[in-house]
Design a protein around this motif. Sequence first.
Motif, PDB file in Angstrom:
ATOM      1  N   PRO A 178       0.831  -1.209   0.000  1.00 58.33           N
ATOM      2  CA  PRO A 178       0.000   0.000   0.000  1.00 58.33           C
ATOM      3  C   PRO A 178       0.864   1.258   0.000  1.00 58.33           C
ATOM      4  O   PRO A 178       1.856   1.327   0.721  1.00 58.33           O
ATOM      5  N   VAL A 179       0.494   2.213  -0.824  1.00 60.48           N
ATOM      6  CA  VAL A 179       1.186   3.511  -0.847  1.00 60.48           C
ATOM      7  C   VAL A 179       0.116   4.546  -0.509  1.00 60.48           C
ATOM      8  O   VAL A 179      -0.915   4.625  -1.184  1.00 60.48           O
TER       9      VAL A 179
ATOM     10  N   PRO B 254      -9.470   7.612  14.698  1.00 62.61           N
ATOM     11  CA  PRO B 254      -8.542   8.304  15.599  1.00 62.61           C
ATOM     12  C   PRO B 254      -7.103   8.311  15.090  1.00 62.61           C
ATOM     13  O   PRO B 254      -6.322   9.188  15.443  1.00 62.61           O
ATOM     14  N   THR B 255      -6.754   7.340  14.240  1.00 61.60           N
ATOM     15  CA  THR B 255      -5.363   7.211  13.774  1.00 61.60           C
ATOM     16  C   THR B 255      -5.342   6.999  12.261  1.00 61.60           C
ATOM     17  O   THR B 255      -6.034   6.110  11.765  1.00 61.60           O
ATOM     18  N   PRO B 256      -4.546   7.773  11.521  1.00 62.30           N
ATOM     19  CA  PRO B 256      -4.430   7.495  10.080  1.00 62.30           C
ATOM     20  C   PRO B 256      -3.802   6.103   9.888  1.00 62.30           C
ATOM     21  O   PRO B 256      -2.950   5.712  10.698  1.00 62.30           O
ATOM     22  N   ILE B 257      -4.193   5.389   8.861  1.00 56.60           N
ATOM     23  CA  ILE B 257      -3.717   3.989   8.709  1.00 56.60           C
ATOM     24  C   ILE B 257      -2.188   3.900   8.747  1.00 56.60           C
ATOM     25  O   ILE B 257      -1.658   3.040   9.439  1.00 56.60           O
ATOM     26  N   PRO B 258      -1.457   4.791   8.028  1.00 55.79           N
ATOM     27  CA  PRO B 258       0.006   4.618   8.057  1.00 55.79           C
ATOM     28  C   PRO B 258       0.630   4.813   9.438  1.00 55.79           C
ATOM     29  O   PRO B 258       1.770   4.420   9.647  1.00 55.79           O
ATOM     30  N   GLN B 259      -0.115   5.397  10.376  1.00 55.40           N
ATOM     31  CA  GLN B 259       0.422   5.582  11.741  1.00 55.40           C
ATOM     32  C   GLN B 259       0.084   4.387  12.636  1.00 55.40           C
ATOM     33  O   GLN B 259       0.456   4.347  13.800  1.00 55.40           O
TER      34      GLN B 259
ATOM     35  N   ALA C 124       0.690  -1.740  12.825  1.00 55.71           N
ATOM     36  CA  ALA C 124       0.765  -2.793  11.806  1.00 55.71           C
ATOM     37  C   ALA C 124       1.310  -2.272  10.476  1.00 55.71           C
ATOM     38  O   ALA C 124       1.766  -3.050   9.638  1.00 55.71           O
ATOM     39  N   PHE C 125       1.229  -0.949  10.279  1.00 53.71           N
ATOM     40  CA  PHE C 125       1.659  -0.375   9.001  1.00 53.71           C
ATOM     41  C   PHE C 125       2.985   0.382   9.115  1.00 53.71           C
ATOM     42  O   PHE C 125       3.313   1.195   8.242  1.00 53.71           O
ATOM     43  N   ALA C 126       3.750   0.067  10.183  1.00 58.16           N
ATOM     44  CA  ALA C 126       5.008   0.794  10.425  1.00 58.16           C
ATOM     45  C   ALA C 126       5.934   0.747   9.210  1.00 58.16           C
ATOM     46  O   ALA C 126       6.612   1.726   8.888  1.00 58.16           O
TER      47      ALA C 126
END
Length: 376
Positions: free
Chosen positions: A111-112, A321-326, A329-331
């Motif tokens: 994912p980008v 509450p959190t953008p997916i890249p943050q 699991a998406f580190a």
Amino acid sequence: MPPTQTNLKVMSVKEIPFLNLQSDKATEAMETAIQRVLKSGSFVLGAEVEEFEQEFAAASGLAQAVGVGNGTDALSLILKGLNIGPGDEVITTPLSAAFTAMAIVMVGATPVFADIDAERLTLNPSAVSAAIGPKTAAILPVHLFGQAADMPAIMNLAKCHGLAVIEDCCQAHLATCEGRPVGTFGSGGAFSFYPTKNLGAIGDGGIVGTNDTVLADKIRCLRNGGQSLPNHHESMGVNSRLDEIQAAVLRAKLPFLRQWTERRRSLAAFYRTNLNETSVRIPAEVDAGHVYHLFPVHSTERNRLQEYLKSNGIYTLIHYPTPIPQQPAFATYKVDCPTANRLCNELLSLPLHPNLTDSQIQLVALTVSRFMPTSV
Ligand SMILES: Cc1ncc(COP(=O)(O)O)c(C=O)c1O
């Protein structure tokens, strides 16, 4: 009668939940449908699923629909059906349920994340354009909160760069973009029937909608272990089958979907009018095909507003509450999307569902209007 300051106290004794799924107009029809399945003795991928696929496709303006286990699988099966996998990049939004991006990882692709448009809250086409590189295989916009992404601009980019488009329609049953049904722009659309969705099952469920008959046939095979014939596994598929009880319940509810959508639209219009001159800001209705799965408002003191409403018996939720890249699991895929970061601290979803009564929405609007931000 609209609530006044005097009757506010009495009315607020009753709590207003975020959602009420306990009973609706379809309950009787659902009970009959469940009995019908119990008597049939057929429980997975039977006649109910086939009928529902046709009825949902017809209601949604799609040529084909393929019932699957959930919305996440619907997304990953479309990607798999298009042969998108390891080595491929898929551009998507940081503001969605994390399942959107997980579907990309499930097929081995990367994912980008491209930032969102601050008004529409969906993928910003300029950010998508900047994110396109040699490995990009597809764009995966999300029709978030019930409003379509900017599909004309996204399709234009996809055409210029030879990319596939997969639409996440999990929050957008019956939504349109400039009059055209979602799910019909790209190769296919993924819909979720998680119980809280505009059309919800009594468990998990999902469907792939597409106008591409070849892709539909491929996904029919993939969802059932890659079997093209019983016991003949043509390709490496998955086990993601819609069951008969869910399909029968969804068939019972589908005839109400249009009127429920209209109720959502009129509740949203009420909020728009009545929250106009308050401390909260309301995201734009960019497209009249919005189906109002959720009704978020912006507040610079979002957490205080949520606490204040709760202390008045009004329950809200935060999407997201959190953008997916943050997300932890998406580190590995971490990128900065400043607009999404900011909005994750501002957005608060108010109660909006077809069972919300006039007096309940009046009370929510009145209570929000009395919120005093500290910064004013
Ligand atoms: C935008 C979006 N995409 C994907 C999903 C995943 O759907 P499901 O929970 O049916 O797998 C959801 C639901 O949580 C969603 O809201």
